[in-house]
Design a protein around this motif. Structure first.
Motif, PDB file in Angstrom:
ATOM      1  N   VAL A 270       0.801  -1.216   0.144  1.00 12.63           N
ATOM      2  CA  VAL A 270      -0.005   0.071   0.059  1.00 12.63           C
ATOM      3  C   VAL A 270       0.853   1.339  -0.009  1.00 12.63           C
ATOM      4  N   ALA A 271       1.850   1.338   0.778  1.00 12.35           N
ATOM      5  CA  ALA A 271       2.690   2.449   1.021  1.00 12.35           C
ATOM      6  C   ALA A 271       3.341   2.620  -0.298  1.00 12.35           C
ATOM      7  N   ALA A 272       3.763   1.457  -1.033  1.00 10.97           N
ATOM      8  CA  ALA A 272       4.440   1.528  -2.334  1.00 10.97           C
ATOM      9  C   ALA A 272       3.774   1.972  -3.523  1.00 10.97           C
ATOM     10  N   GLY A 273       2.375   1.998  -3.464  1.00 12.62           N
ATOM     11  CA  GLY A 273       1.304   2.207  -4.213  1.00 12.62           C
ATOM     12  C   GLY A 273       0.982   1.073  -5.263  1.00 12.62           C
ATOM     13  N   GLN A 274       1.572  -0.249  -4.581  1.00 13.26           N
ATOM     14  CA  GLN A 274       1.141  -1.493  -5.594  1.00 13.26           C
ATOM     15  C   GLN A 274      -0.143  -1.816  -5.349  1.00 13.26           C
ATOM     16  N   ILE A 275      -0.848  -1.513  -4.047  1.00 12.84           N
ATOM     17  CA  ILE A 275      -2.200  -1.938  -3.609  1.00 12.84           C
ATOM     18  C   ILE A 275      -2.858  -0.291  -3.544  1.00 12.84           C
ATOM     19  N   ALA A 276      -4.207  -0.087  -4.209  1.00  8.44           N
ATOM     20  CA  ALA A 276      -4.691   0.972  -4.212  1.00  8.44           C
ATOM     21  C   ALA A 276      -4.851   1.459  -2.875  1.00  8.44           C
ATOM     22  N   ALA A 277      -4.807   2.771  -2.383  1.00  9.31           N
ATOM     23  CA  ALA A 277      -5.115   3.143  -1.147  1.00  9.31           C
ATOM     24  C   ALA A 277      -6.614   3.160  -0.726  1.00  9.31           C
ATOM     25  N   SER A 278      -7.581   3.231  -1.839  1.00 10.25           N
ATOM     26  CA  SER A 278      -8.968   3.356  -1.521  1.00 10.25           C
ATOM     27  C   SER A 278      -9.373   1.656  -1.175  1.00 10.25           C
ATOM     28  N   ARG A 279      -8.834   0.816  -1.831  1.00  9.71           N
ATOM     29  CA  ARG A 279      -9.020  -0.635  -1.543  1.00  9.71           C
ATOM     30  C   ARG A 279      -8.650  -0.821  -0.246  1.00  9.71           C
ATOM     31  N   TYR A 280      -7.429  -0.438   0.112  1.00 11.01           N
ATOM     32  CA  TYR A 280      -7.121  -0.895   1.839  1.00 11.01           C
ATOM     33  C   TYR A 280      -7.840  -0.313   2.605  1.00 11.01           C
ATOM     34  N   GLU A 281      -8.277   1.177   2.276  1.00  9.93           N
ATOM     35  CA  GLU A 281      -9.210   1.706   3.405  1.00  9.93           C
ATOM     36  C   GLU A 281     -10.625   1.139   3.436  1.00  9.93           C
ATOM     37  N   SER A 282     -10.896   0.549   2.275  1.00 11.67           N
ATOM     38  CA  SER A 282     -12.247  -0.035   2.327  1.00 11.67           C
ATOM     39  C   SER A 282     -12.116  -1.455   3.021  1.00 11.67           C
ATOM     40  N   TYR A 283     -10.815  -2.118   3.054  1.00 17.88           N
ATOM     41  CA  TYR A 283     -10.798  -3.365   4.016  1.00 17.88           C
ATOM     42  C   TYR A 283     -10.845  -2.974   5.377  1.00 17.88           C
ATOM     43  N   LEU A 284     -10.042  -1.961   5.673  1.00 18.68           N
ATOM     44  CA  LEU A 284     -10.047  -1.408   7.240  1.00 18.68           C
ATOM     45  C   LEU A 284     -11.310  -1.109   7.552  1.00 18.68           C
ATOM     46  N   ALA A 285     -12.208  -0.306   6.625  1.00 10.02           N
ATOM     47  CA  ALA A 285     -13.653  -0.124   7.136  1.00 10.02           C
ATOM     48  C   ALA A 285     -14.381  -1.364   7.363  1.00 10.02           C
ATOM     49  N   MET A 286     -14.150  -2.357   6.629  1.00  8.29           N
ATOM     50  CA  MET A 286     -14.928  -3.554   6.729  1.00  8.29           C
ATOM     51  C   MET A 286     -14.718  -4.239   7.675  1.00  8.29           C
ATOM     52  N   LEU A 287     -13.258  -4.429   8.197  1.00  5.84           N
ATOM     53  CA  LEU A 287     -12.811  -4.949   9.589  1.00  5.84           C
ATOM     54  C   LEU A 287     -13.525  -4.476  10.789  1.00  5.84           C
ATOM     55  N   GLU A 288     -13.664  -2.999  10.627  1.00  3.55           N
ATOM     56  CA  GLU A 288     -14.219  -2.335  11.758  1.00  3.55           C
ATOM     57  C   GLU A 288     -15.685  -2.574  11.703  1.00  3.55           C
ATOM     58  N   GLU A 289     -16.332  -2.801  10.676  1.00  2.00           N
ATOM     59  CA  GLU A 289     -17.757  -2.951  10.734  1.00  2.00           C
ATOM     60  C   GLU A 289     -17.950  -4.474  11.253  1.00  2.00           C
ATOM     61  N   ILE A 290     -16.949  -5.503  10.853  1.00  2.00           N
ATOM     62  CA  ILE A 290     -17.279  -6.727  11.188  1.00  2.00           C
ATOM     63  C   ILE A 290     -17.202  -6.967  13.061  1.00  2.00           C
ATOM     64  N   ARG A 291     -15.983  -6.168  13.377  1.00  2.00           N
ATOM     65  CA  ARG A 291     -15.849  -5.943  14.654  1.00  2.00           C
ATOM     66  C   ARG A 291     -17.185  -5.302  15.404  1.00  2.00           C
ATOM     67  N   LEU A 292     -17.528  -4.274  14.955  1.00  2.00           N
ATOM     68  CA  LEU A 292     -18.834  -3.639  15.744  1.00  2.00           C
ATOM     69  C   LEU A 292     -19.981  -4.549  15.552  1.00  2.00           C
ATOM     70  N   LEU A 293     -19.984  -5.355  14.457  1.00  2.00           N
ATOM     71  CA  LEU A 293     -21.483  -6.338  14.357  1.00  2.00           C
ATOM     72  C   LEU A 293     -21.253  -7.592  15.511  1.00  2.00           C
ATOM     73  N   LYS A 294     -19.887  -7.931  15.774  1.00  2.00           N
ATOM     74  CA  LYS A 294     -19.632  -8.885  16.532  1.00  2.00           C
ATOM     75  C   LYS A 294     -20.115  -8.502  17.938  1.00  2.00           C
ATOM     76  N   GLU A 295     -19.511  -7.309  18.327  1.00  2.00           N
ATOM     77  CA  GLU A 295     -19.583  -6.700  19.593  1.00  2.00           C
ATOM     78  C   GLU A 295     -21.258  -6.535  19.844  1.00  2.00           C
ATOM     79  N   LYS A 296     -22.113  -6.276  18.943  1.00  2.00           N
ATOM     80  CA  LYS A 296     -23.284  -5.818  18.871  1.00  2.00           C
ATOM     81  C   LYS A 296     -24.242  -7.244  19.218  1.00  2.00           C
ATOM     82  N   GLU A 297     -23.589  -8.331  18.465  1.00  2.00           N
ATOM     83  CA  GLU A 297     -24.151  -9.732  18.694  1.00  2.00           C
ATOM     84  C   GLU A 297     -23.782 -10.539  19.644  1.00  2.00           C
ATOM     85  N   GLY A 298     -22.696  -9.815  20.313  1.00  2.00           N
ATOM     86  CA  GLY A 298     -21.943 -10.820  21.455  1.00  2.00           C
ATOM     87  C   GLY A 298     -21.154 -11.863  21.229  1.00  2.00           C
TER      88      GLY A 298
END
Length: 300
Positions: A270-298
């Motif tokens: 990502v830092a070298a521009g070989q992976i698009a920053a937007s794709r990595y940002e989406s990945y991080l946002a999805m991980l956070e959503e997964i974490r919050l959904l799990k937390e909500k569902e216990g």
């Protein structure tokens, strides 16, 4: 009575409409299937027991069995697709890299080939189409920029869909129905403008329906304002981004979440521009959503 094999075109008001040759059967599910948990989706191949014909065009039947699937898409719910058409507008509503990546991720996990369609080309902000192509085409996702209203780019898209079972998926108001109408004028799906207040379509598709199209089938699916990732795990999110795999050899830890680890081939790419920053940002946002959904569902 002999069994027939057919394709589920839609599920509406508790009835399944199944295409067998040139005939469409209106079907219920047989009692034995109801006694067990079963999943039945648009696109499924089923065995049915035909009932008595009640008119020149009235055919009824009972579905007895769902045949094995080659794939299954959980959102929108479809089965046995040859192609998933991830559809967005260039503007009104604006293109979202995060929503596009979520839809592509779901198709990637289901092993369904995908393409991106950008409608409303005449409204595209300067550089948007080139930016989208630069992110997705190197990953193997074809990008079709079209105008359903003027017909620009529609012929190339129509040729790509020929002979396939396809489903269009995307947010409300991006012009999925309009695009399908432009591809095949015989379809005539209901369309509507985008509400200025809520930013999505006022008249939207309510259920998925397969329609015959040029040696295959084409389906519109219900739009959405947001797309939640219920049930997805972190490991699946990693696997959903196909470009990560070639850089994971550079990770010190296995498995690696590609977030906080000190030596990570994906973060370096990502830092070298070989992976698009937007794709990595989406990945991080999805991980956070997964974490919050799990937390909500216990869940852990």
């Amino acid at each position: 009575m002999s069994e027939l094999q057919g394709l589920v075109l839609k599920n509406y008001n508790g009835y399944y409409y199944v295409q067998v040759g040139e005939v469409t059967y209106t079907c219920k599910v047989k009692g034995k299937m109801k006694q067990n948990r079963f999943s039945l989706a648009t696109g499924d191949q089923v065995l049915l027991e035909p009932g008595e014909q009640k008119g020149a065009c009235a055919y009824e039947g009972m579905i007895k069995k769902v045949l094995p699937r080659k794939n299954f898409l959980p959102r929108p719910i479809m089965a046995n697709l040859d192609l998933f058409v991830v559809t967005f507008a260039c503007a009104t509503p604006d293109f979202s890299f995060l929503l596009a990546d979520k839809l592509l991720a779901l198709a990637e996990l289901a092993q369904i080939p995908s393409i991106l369609v950008l409608n409303k080309l005449d409204q595209a902000p300067a550089g948007l189409v080139d930016e989208v192509r630069a992110v997705y085409e190197p990953l193997g996702y074809k990008v079709f920029a079209i105008s359903a209203q003027s017909g620009t780019g529609v012929a190339a898209l129509r040729e790509h869909l020929k002979g396939k079972i396809c489903a269009f998926g995307g947010p409300s108001g991006v012009g999925k129905s309009s695009t399908i109408n432009a591809i095949d004028s015989k379809v005539d799906l209901r369309t509507g403008e985008v509400s200025e207040k809520i930013g999505r379509g006022k008249h939207t598709t309510r259920f998925a329906q397969l329609l015959p199209f040029d040696e295959g089938y084409i389906a519109d699916t219900p739009g959405f304002g947001n797309l939640l990732l219920e049930g997805m795990e972190q490991e699946q999110a990693v696997a959903a981004f196909r470009e990560f795999a070639q850089y994971e050899g550079g990770c010190r830890f296995c498995p690696c979440s590609h977030t906080h680890e000190p030596v990570c081939g994906v973060k370096e790419a990502v830092a070298a521009g070989q992976i698009a920053a937007s794709r990595y940002e989406s990945y991080l946002a999805m991980l956070e959503e997964i974490r919050l959904l799990k937390e909500k569902e216990g869940r852990k």
